[in-house]
Design a protein around this motif. Structure first.
Motif, PDB file in Angstrom:
ATOM      1  N   LEU A 167       0.886  -1.218  -0.011  1.00 36.72           N
ATOM      2  CA  LEU A 167      -0.013   0.197  -0.083  1.00 36.72           C
ATOM      3  C   LEU A 167       0.937   1.292  -0.120  1.00 36.72           C
ATOM      4  O   LEU A 167       0.468   2.344  -0.762  1.00 36.72           O
ATOM      5  N   LEU A 168       1.979   1.170   0.666  1.00 39.49           N
ATOM      6  CA  LEU A 168       2.698   2.480   0.957  1.00 39.49           C
ATOM      7  C   LEU A 168       3.566   2.681  -0.332  1.00 39.49           C
ATOM      8  O   LEU A 168       3.889   3.631  -0.570  1.00 39.49           O
ATOM      9  N   ALA A 169       3.901   1.522  -0.903  1.00 40.42           N
ATOM     10  CA  ALA A 169       4.970   1.552  -1.831  1.00 40.42           C
ATOM     11  C   ALA A 169       4.049   2.326  -3.092  1.00 40.42           C
ATOM     12  O   ALA A 169       4.469   2.920  -4.023  1.00 40.42           O
ATOM     13  N   CYS A 170       2.552   1.892  -3.240  1.00 37.12           N
ATOM     14  CA  CYS A 170       1.787   2.338  -4.501  1.00 37.12           C
ATOM     15  C   CYS A 170       1.458   3.760  -4.022  1.00 37.12           C
ATOM     16  O   CYS A 170       1.404   4.329  -5.061  1.00 37.12           O
ATOM     17  N   VAL A 171       1.324   4.094  -2.810  1.00 38.86           N
ATOM     18  CA  VAL A 171       1.245   5.667  -2.557  1.00 38.86           C
ATOM     19  C   VAL A 171       2.287   6.447  -3.037  1.00 38.86           C
ATOM     20  O   VAL A 171       2.157   7.415  -3.886  1.00 38.86           O
ATOM     21  N   ALA A 172       3.671   5.725  -2.674  1.00 40.71           N
ATOM     22  CA  ALA A 172       4.788   6.594  -3.206  1.00 40.71           C
ATOM     23  C   ALA A 172       4.890   6.615  -4.654  1.00 40.71           C
ATOM     24  O   ALA A 172       5.260   7.582  -5.359  1.00 40.71           O
ATOM     25  N   SER A 178      -5.196  12.270 -12.481  1.00 39.14           N
ATOM     26  CA  SER A 178      -6.372  12.092 -11.660  1.00 39.14           C
ATOM     27  C   SER A 178      -6.555  10.632 -10.902  1.00 39.14           C
ATOM     28  O   SER A 178      -6.677  10.707  -9.634  1.00 39.14           O
ATOM     29  N   LEU A 179      -6.107   9.721 -11.559  1.00 42.90           N
ATOM     30  CA  LEU A 179      -6.193   8.165 -11.003  1.00 42.90           C
ATOM     31  C   LEU A 179      -5.224   8.213 -10.152  1.00 42.90           C
ATOM     32  O   LEU A 179      -5.200   7.429  -9.018  1.00 42.90           O
ATOM     33  N   ASP A 180      -3.960   8.682 -10.127  1.00 38.61           N
ATOM     34  CA  ASP A 180      -2.739   8.706  -9.413  1.00 38.61           C
ATOM     35  C   ASP A 180      -3.156   9.271  -8.105  1.00 38.61           C
ATOM     36  O   ASP A 180      -2.773   8.639  -6.917  1.00 38.61           O
ATOM     37  N   LEU A 235     -10.534  -2.601   1.401  1.00 39.59           N
ATOM     38  CA  LEU A 235      -9.689  -3.146   0.440  1.00 39.59           C
ATOM     39  C   LEU A 235     -10.150  -3.311  -0.901  1.00 39.59           C
ATOM     40  O   LEU A 235      -9.527  -3.484  -1.896  1.00 39.59           O
ATOM     41  N   LEU A 236     -11.474  -3.632  -0.830  1.00 36.74           N
ATOM     42  CA  LEU A 236     -12.224  -3.757  -2.105  1.00 36.74           C
ATOM     43  C   LEU A 236     -12.072  -2.608  -3.122  1.00 36.74           C
ATOM     44  O   LEU A 236     -11.810  -2.697  -4.145  1.00 36.74           O
ATOM     45  N   LEU A 237     -12.306  -1.459  -2.391  1.00 37.16           N
ATOM     46  CA  LEU A 237     -12.278  -0.170  -3.123  1.00 37.16           C
ATOM     47  C   LEU A 237     -10.772   0.055  -3.690  1.00 37.16           C
ATOM     48  O   LEU A 237     -10.643   0.475  -4.799  1.00 37.16           O
ATOM     49  N   CYS A 238     -10.188  -0.265  -2.510  1.00 37.33           N
ATOM     50  CA  CYS A 238      -8.524   0.020  -2.878  1.00 37.33           C
ATOM     51  C   CYS A 238      -8.110  -0.735  -4.198  1.00 37.33           C
ATOM     52  O   CYS A 238      -7.305  -0.485  -4.925  1.00 37.33           O
ATOM     53  N   GLU A 239      -8.467  -2.341  -4.010  1.00 40.61           N
ATOM     54  CA  GLU A 239      -8.214  -3.082  -5.365  1.00 40.61           C
ATOM     55  C   GLU A 239      -8.749  -2.366  -6.440  1.00 40.61           C
ATOM     56  O   GLU A 239      -7.864  -2.112  -7.658  1.00 40.61           O
ATOM     57  N   GLU A 240      -9.979  -2.025  -6.802  1.00 37.46           N
ATOM     58  CA  GLU A 240     -10.551  -1.481  -7.782  1.00 37.46           C
ATOM     59  C   GLU A 240      -9.779  -0.414  -8.201  1.00 37.46           C
ATOM     60  O   GLU A 240      -9.441   0.011  -9.600  1.00 37.46           O
ATOM     61  N   ILE A 241      -9.295   0.739  -7.519  1.00 39.89           N
ATOM     62  CA  ILE A 241      -8.594   2.038  -7.593  1.00 39.89           C
ATOM     63  C   ILE A 241      -7.372   1.369  -8.312  1.00 39.89           C
ATOM     64  O   ILE A 241      -6.712   1.964  -9.371  1.00 39.89           O
ATOM     65  N   CYS A 242      -6.779   0.572  -7.798  1.00 37.53           N
ATOM     66  CA  CYS A 242      -5.380   0.384  -8.325  1.00 37.53           C
ATOM     67  C   CYS A 242      -5.311  -0.286  -9.494  1.00 37.53           C
ATOM     68  O   CYS A 242      -4.442  -0.086 -10.367  1.00 37.53           O
ATOM     69  N   ALA A 293       2.292   1.767 -12.708  1.00 36.58           N
ATOM     70  CA  ALA A 293       1.543   0.614 -13.135  1.00 36.58           C
ATOM     71  C   ALA A 293       1.786  -0.800 -12.365  1.00 36.58           C
ATOM     72  O   ALA A 293       1.074  -1.463 -11.989  1.00 36.58           O
ATOM     73  N   ASP A 294       3.120  -0.946 -12.550  1.00 35.66           N
ATOM     74  CA  ASP A 294       3.554  -2.030 -11.628  1.00 35.66           C
ATOM     75  C   ASP A 294       3.383  -2.121 -10.116  1.00 35.66           C
ATOM     76  O   ASP A 294       2.751  -3.130  -9.538  1.00 35.66           O
ATOM     77  N   ALA A 295       3.581  -1.066  -9.493  1.00 40.74           N
ATOM     78  CA  ALA A 295       3.284  -0.947  -8.042  1.00 40.74           C
ATOM     79  C   ALA A 295       1.785  -1.024  -7.630  1.00 40.74           C
ATOM     80  O   ALA A 295       1.466  -1.505  -6.818  1.00 40.74           O
ATOM     81  N   CYS A 296       0.903  -0.616  -8.589  1.00 41.63           N
ATOM     82  CA  CYS A 296      -0.400  -0.665  -8.615  1.00 41.63           C
ATOM     83  C   CYS A 296      -0.850  -1.888  -8.732  1.00 41.63           C
ATOM     84  O   CYS A 296      -1.837  -2.550  -8.004  1.00 41.63           O
ATOM     85  N   ARG A 297      -0.440  -2.773  -9.654  1.00 44.92           N
ATOM     86  CA  ARG A 297      -0.554  -4.074 -10.024  1.00 44.92           C
ATOM     87  C   ARG A 297      -0.384  -5.051  -8.684  1.00 44.92           C
ATOM     88  O   ARG A 297      -1.225  -5.760  -8.379  1.00 44.92           O
ATOM     89  N   GLN A 298       0.655  -4.773  -8.175  1.00 47.37           N
ATOM     90  CA  GLN A 298       1.369  -5.443  -6.850  1.00 47.37           C
ATOM     91  C   GLN A 298       0.299  -5.192  -5.781  1.00 47.37           C
ATOM     92  O   GLN A 298      -0.195  -5.938  -4.943  1.00 47.37           O
ATOM     93  N   CYS A 299      -0.095  -3.900  -5.619  1.00 44.94           N
ATOM     94  CA  CYS A 299      -0.935  -3.583  -4.454  1.00 44.94           C
ATOM     95  C   CYS A 299      -2.468  -4.241  -4.834  1.00 44.94           C
ATOM     96  O   CYS A 299      -2.990  -4.744  -3.934  1.00 44.94           O
ATOM     97  N   ALA A 300      -3.055  -4.127  -5.919  1.00 42.93           N
ATOM     98  CA  ALA A 300      -4.205  -4.799  -6.253  1.00 42.93           C
ATOM     99  C   ALA A 300      -4.267  -6.132  -6.056  1.00 42.93           C
ATOM    100  O   ALA A 300      -5.252  -6.671  -5.387  1.00 42.93           O
ATOM    101  N   GLU A 301      -3.343  -6.865  -6.347  1.00 43.39           N
ATOM    102  CA  GLU A 301      -3.138  -8.152  -5.797  1.00 43.39           C
ATOM    103  C   GLU A 301      -3.232  -8.695  -4.297  1.00 43.39           C
ATOM    104  O   GLU A 301      -3.801  -9.395  -3.917  1.00 43.39           O
ATOM    105  N   ALA A 302      -2.475  -7.747  -3.646  1.00 39.81           N
ATOM    106  CA  ALA A 302      -2.396  -7.751  -2.255  1.00 39.81           C
ATOM    107  C   ALA A 302      -3.540  -7.498  -1.465  1.00 39.81           C
ATOM    108  O   ALA A 302      -4.181  -8.217  -0.670  1.00 39.81           O
TER     109      ALA A 302
END
Length: 114
Positions: A13-18, A41-43, A68-75, A94-103
């Protein structure tokens, strides 16, 4: 809420934020910002939602696993948008978001009302 070890999820989550904050800032510095508007905007949305998810998990909120359901969707949305741009900052995001979505997917619970 069950007592889970969320260390890896919090790191994602924090890696995705960064990555999202970095991507949005870099997009604003691109020569032609217009094509980057949706990405920015999505970032920003993704960074805010992931940051809130991390806070909810850390405080052991009753809603954390549902959030986390919403979090997965935005990621996933952010990863798809960033993945369409060739800029390094977009690809990293994109890579950080994909990893976060899976987590998030591995930890979220469906939204229920009692």
């Amino acid at each position: 809420m069950e007592n889970h070890d969320h260390t890896v999820l919090l790191e994602k989550l924090l890696a995705c934020v960064a990555a999202c904050e970095n991507c949005a800032t870099a997009c604003l510095n691109e020569e032609d910002v217009k094509p980057m508007v949706r990405c920015i905007s999505l970032d920003r949305d993704c960074a805010d939602i992931c940051s809130q998810a991390a806070r909810l998990l850390q405080r052991k909120s009753e809603l954390a696993h549902q959030y986390l359901l919403l979090c997965e969707e935005i990621c996933r949305m952010c990863a798809d948008e960033c993945g369409m741009h060739e800029h390094d900052h977009c690809q990293i995001c994109a890579d950080a978001c994909r990893q976060c979505a899976e987590a998030c997917h591995a930890h979220h619970e469906m939204i229920t009302q009692d």
